[in-house]
Design a protein around this motif. Sequence first.
Motif, PDB file in Angstrom:
ATOM      1  N   LEU A  31       1.096  -1.170  -0.107  1.00  0.00           N
ATOM      2  CA  LEU A  31      -0.021  -0.018   0.169  1.00  0.00           C
ATOM      3  C   LEU A  31       0.860   1.298   0.122  1.00  0.00           C
ATOM      4  O   LEU A  31       1.998   1.232   0.706  1.00  0.00           O
ATOM      5  CB  LEU A  31      -0.716  -0.002   1.304  1.00  0.00           C
ATOM      6  CG  LEU A  31      -2.100  -0.869   1.212  1.00  0.00           C
ATOM      7  CD1 LEU A  31      -2.882  -0.807   2.549  1.00  0.00           C
ATOM      8  CD2 LEU A  31      -3.236  -0.683   0.255  1.00  0.00           C
ATOM      9  N   LYS A  32       0.567   2.153  -0.784  1.00  0.00           N
ATOM     10  CA  LYS A  32       1.411   3.318  -0.963  1.00  0.00           C
ATOM     11  C   LYS A  32       0.490   4.775  -0.544  1.00  0.00           C
ATOM     12  O   LYS A  32      -0.458   4.712  -1.134  1.00  0.00           O
ATOM     13  CB  LYS A  32       1.894   3.776  -2.169  1.00  0.00           C
ATOM     14  CG  LYS A  32       3.215   2.739  -2.735  1.00  0.00           C
ATOM     15  CD  LYS A  32       3.839   3.295  -3.792  1.00  0.00           C
ATOM     16  CE  LYS A  32       2.965   3.162  -5.208  1.00  0.00           C
ATOM     17  NZ  LYS A  32       3.570   3.579  -6.344  1.00  0.00           N
ATOM     18  N   SER A  33       0.711   5.473   0.349  1.00  0.00           N
ATOM     19  CA  SER A  33       0.058   6.588   0.746  1.00  0.00           C
ATOM     20  C   SER A  33       1.230   7.946   0.867  1.00  0.00           C
ATOM     21  O   SER A  33       2.090   7.697   1.781  1.00  0.00           O
ATOM     22  CB  SER A  33      -0.493   6.456   1.981  1.00  0.00           C
ATOM     23  OG  SER A  33      -1.305   7.669   2.471  1.00  0.00           O
ATOM     24  N   GLY A  34       1.091   8.614  -0.273  1.00  0.00           N
ATOM     25  CA  GLY A  34       2.216   9.899  -0.189  1.00  0.00           C
ATOM     26  C   GLY A  34       3.524   9.120  -0.548  1.00  0.00           C
ATOM     27  O   GLY A  34       3.775   8.225  -1.500  1.00  0.00           O
ATOM     28  N   ARG A  35       4.591   9.380   0.510  1.00  0.00           N
ATOM     29  CA  ARG A  35       6.128   8.682   0.260  1.00  0.00           C
ATOM     30  C   ARG A  35       6.112   7.471   0.988  1.00  0.00           C
ATOM     31  O   ARG A  35       7.100   6.902   1.003  1.00  0.00           O
ATOM     32  CB  ARG A  35       7.136   9.731   0.457  1.00  0.00           C
ATOM     33  CG  ARG A  35       6.805  10.206   2.215  1.00  0.00           C
ATOM     34  CD  ARG A  35       7.836  11.392   2.273  1.00  0.00           C
ATOM     35  NE  ARG A  35       7.847  11.952   3.621  1.00  0.00           N
ATOM     36  CZ  ARG A  35       8.414  11.545   4.638  1.00  0.00           C
ATOM     37  NH1 ARG A  35       9.436  10.344   4.522  1.00  0.00           N
ATOM     38  NH2 ARG A  35       8.320  11.858   5.989  1.00  0.00           N
ATOM     39  N   PHE A  36       4.919   6.936   1.896  1.00  0.00           N
ATOM     40  CA  PHE A  36       5.191   5.980   2.541  1.00  0.00           C
ATOM     41  C   PHE A  36       4.386   4.465   1.874  1.00  0.00           C
ATOM     42  O   PHE A  36       3.744   4.577   1.053  1.00  0.00           O
ATOM     43  CB  PHE A  36       4.095   5.904   3.640  1.00  0.00           C
ATOM     44  CG  PHE A  36       4.687   7.002   4.730  1.00  0.00           C
ATOM     45  CD1 PHE A  36       5.763   6.968   5.392  1.00  0.00           C
ATOM     46  CD2 PHE A  36       3.890   8.149   4.612  1.00  0.00           C
ATOM     47  CE1 PHE A  36       6.244   7.864   6.417  1.00  0.00           C
ATOM     48  CE2 PHE A  36       4.389   9.361   5.460  1.00  0.00           C
ATOM     49  CZ  PHE A  36       5.517   9.066   6.193  1.00  0.00           C
ATOM     50  N   VAL A  37       5.283   3.449   2.075  1.00  0.00           N
ATOM     51  CA  VAL A  37       5.144   2.139   1.399  1.00  0.00           C
ATOM     52  C   VAL A  37       4.968   1.288   2.419  1.00  0.00           C
ATOM     53  O   VAL A  37       6.086   1.130   3.022  1.00  0.00           O
ATOM     54  CB  VAL A  37       5.886   1.624   0.049  1.00  0.00           C
ATOM     55  CG1 VAL A  37       5.728   0.506  -0.537  1.00  0.00           C
ATOM     56  CG2 VAL A  37       6.044   2.847  -0.885  1.00  0.00           C
ATOM     57  N   ILE A  38       3.842   0.675   2.776  1.00  0.00           N
ATOM     58  CA  ILE A  38       4.018  -0.661   3.580  1.00  0.00           C
ATOM     59  C   ILE A  38       3.516  -1.875   3.098  1.00  0.00           C
ATOM     60  O   ILE A  38       2.729  -1.709   2.218  1.00  0.00           O
ATOM     61  CB  ILE A  38       2.978  -0.163   4.986  1.00  0.00           C
ATOM     62  CG1 ILE A  38       1.646   0.283   4.562  1.00  0.00           C
ATOM     63  CG2 ILE A  38       3.616   1.017   5.520  1.00  0.00           C
ATOM     64  CD1 ILE A  38       0.663  -0.912   4.876  1.00  0.00           C
ATOM     65  N   ASP A  39       3.517  -3.042   3.665  1.00  0.00           N
ATOM     66  CA  ASP A  39       3.038  -4.397   3.438  1.00  0.00           C
ATOM     67  C   ASP A  39       1.765  -4.321   3.530  1.00  0.00           C
ATOM     68  O   ASP A  39       1.130  -4.140   4.650  1.00  0.00           O
ATOM     69  CB  ASP A  39       3.820  -5.232   4.158  1.00  0.00           C
ATOM     70  CG  ASP A  39       3.567  -6.689   4.026  1.00  0.00           C
ATOM     71  OD1 ASP A  39       2.550  -7.066   3.146  1.00  0.00           O
ATOM     72  OD2 ASP A  39       4.046  -7.649   4.465  1.00  0.00           O
ATOM     73  N   ALA A  40       0.866  -4.556   2.654  1.00  0.00           N
ATOM     74  CA  ALA A  40      -0.631  -4.517   2.605  1.00  0.00           C
ATOM     75  C   ALA A  40      -1.193  -5.753   3.454  1.00  0.00           C
ATOM     76  O   ALA A  40      -2.148  -5.719   3.915  1.00  0.00           O
ATOM     77  CB  ALA A  40      -1.208  -4.692   1.396  1.00  0.00           C
ATOM     78  N   LYS A  41      -0.227  -6.731   4.068  1.00  0.00           N
ATOM     79  CA  LYS A  41      -0.677  -7.711   4.931  1.00  0.00           C
ATOM     80  C   LYS A  41      -0.427  -7.478   6.343  1.00  0.00           C
ATOM     81  O   LYS A  41      -0.855  -8.150   7.376  1.00  0.00           O
ATOM     82  CB  LYS A  41       0.164  -9.012   4.516  1.00  0.00           C
ATOM     83  CG  LYS A  41      -0.160  -9.616   3.050  1.00  0.00           C
ATOM     84  CD  LYS A  41       0.410 -10.736   2.790  1.00  0.00           C
ATOM     85  CE  LYS A  41       0.143 -11.209   1.307  1.00  0.00           C
ATOM     86  NZ  LYS A  41       0.734 -12.389   0.783  1.00  0.00           N
ATOM     87  N   SER A  42       0.088  -5.974   6.444  1.00  0.00           N
ATOM     88  CA  SER A  42       0.343  -5.709   7.997  1.00  0.00           C
ATOM     89  C   SER A  42      -0.605  -4.865   8.474  1.00  0.00           C
ATOM     90  O   SER A  42      -0.915  -3.694   8.082  1.00  0.00           O
ATOM     91  CB  SER A  42       1.821  -4.894   7.917  1.00  0.00           C
ATOM     92  OG  SER A  42       1.880  -4.244   9.129  1.00  0.00           O
ATOM     93  N   LEU A  43      -1.501  -5.272   9.519  1.00  0.00           N
ATOM     94  CA  LEU A  43      -2.420  -4.504   9.917  1.00  0.00           C
ATOM     95  C   LEU A  43      -2.089  -3.288  10.830  1.00  0.00           C
ATOM     96  O   LEU A  43      -2.447  -2.163  10.482  1.00  0.00           O
ATOM     97  CB  LEU A  43      -3.131  -5.374  11.199  1.00  0.00           C
ATOM     98  CG  LEU A  43      -4.393  -5.028  11.789  1.00  0.00           C
ATOM     99  CD1 LEU A  43      -5.533  -4.817  10.607  1.00  0.00           C
ATOM    100  CD2 LEU A  43      -4.958  -5.873  12.531  1.00  0.00           C
ATOM    101  N   LEU A  44      -0.980  -3.395  11.446  1.00  0.00           N
ATOM    102  CA  LEU A  44      -0.368  -2.160  12.224  1.00  0.00           C
ATOM    103  C   LEU A  44       0.318  -0.982  11.166  1.00  0.00           C
ATOM    104  O   LEU A  44       0.219  -0.112  11.159  1.00  0.00           O
ATOM    105  CB  LEU A  44       0.695  -2.625  12.986  1.00  0.00           C
ATOM    106  CG  LEU A  44       0.172  -3.273  14.360  1.00  0.00           C
ATOM    107  CD1 LEU A  44       1.506  -3.794  15.126  1.00  0.00           C
ATOM    108  CD2 LEU A  44      -0.626  -2.234  14.983  1.00  0.00           C
ATOM    109  N   GLY A  45       0.904  -1.717  10.240  1.00  0.00           N
ATOM    110  CA  GLY A  45       1.363  -1.044   9.159  1.00  0.00           C
ATOM    111  C   GLY A  45       0.335  -0.143   8.259  1.00  0.00           C
ATOM    112  O   GLY A  45       0.364   1.161   8.141  1.00  0.00           O
ATOM    113  N   ILE A  46      -0.903  -0.832   8.060  1.00  0.00           N
ATOM    114  CA  ILE A  46      -2.148   0.157   7.438  1.00  0.00           C
ATOM    115  C   ILE A  46      -2.433   1.280   8.357  1.00  0.00           C
ATOM    116  O   ILE A  46      -2.637   2.427   7.965  1.00  0.00           O
ATOM    117  CB  ILE A  46      -3.130  -1.035   7.223  1.00  0.00           C
ATOM    118  CG1 ILE A  46      -2.729  -1.882   6.046  1.00  0.00           C
ATOM    119  CG2 ILE A  46      -4.366  -0.023   6.622  1.00  0.00           C
ATOM    120  CD1 ILE A  46      -3.583  -3.223   5.741  1.00  0.00           C
TER     121      ILE A  46
END
Length: 77
Positions: A31-46
Amino acid sequence: MKKSIQVCLQQAQHVKEFVNIVSKYPFEVDLKSGRFVIDAKSLLGIFSLDLSKPITLDIYSDKCDELLSELKPYTIG
């Protein structure tokens, strides 16, 4: 090959359901939001993203039609 779609996850329940869906698939999803990219399988990341705006979902697979179908309630456009 990468496929990108816009998703909207404005409620905590939607985030949990979304993670449950994408976690069933073996390929990478980000998942990408602005300059952040996180693993879409990570609840805390989202939850670290700004969920008030649409987020870009990047799927790294050519065979993602089933996943896209399951994610229909969260997609934009």
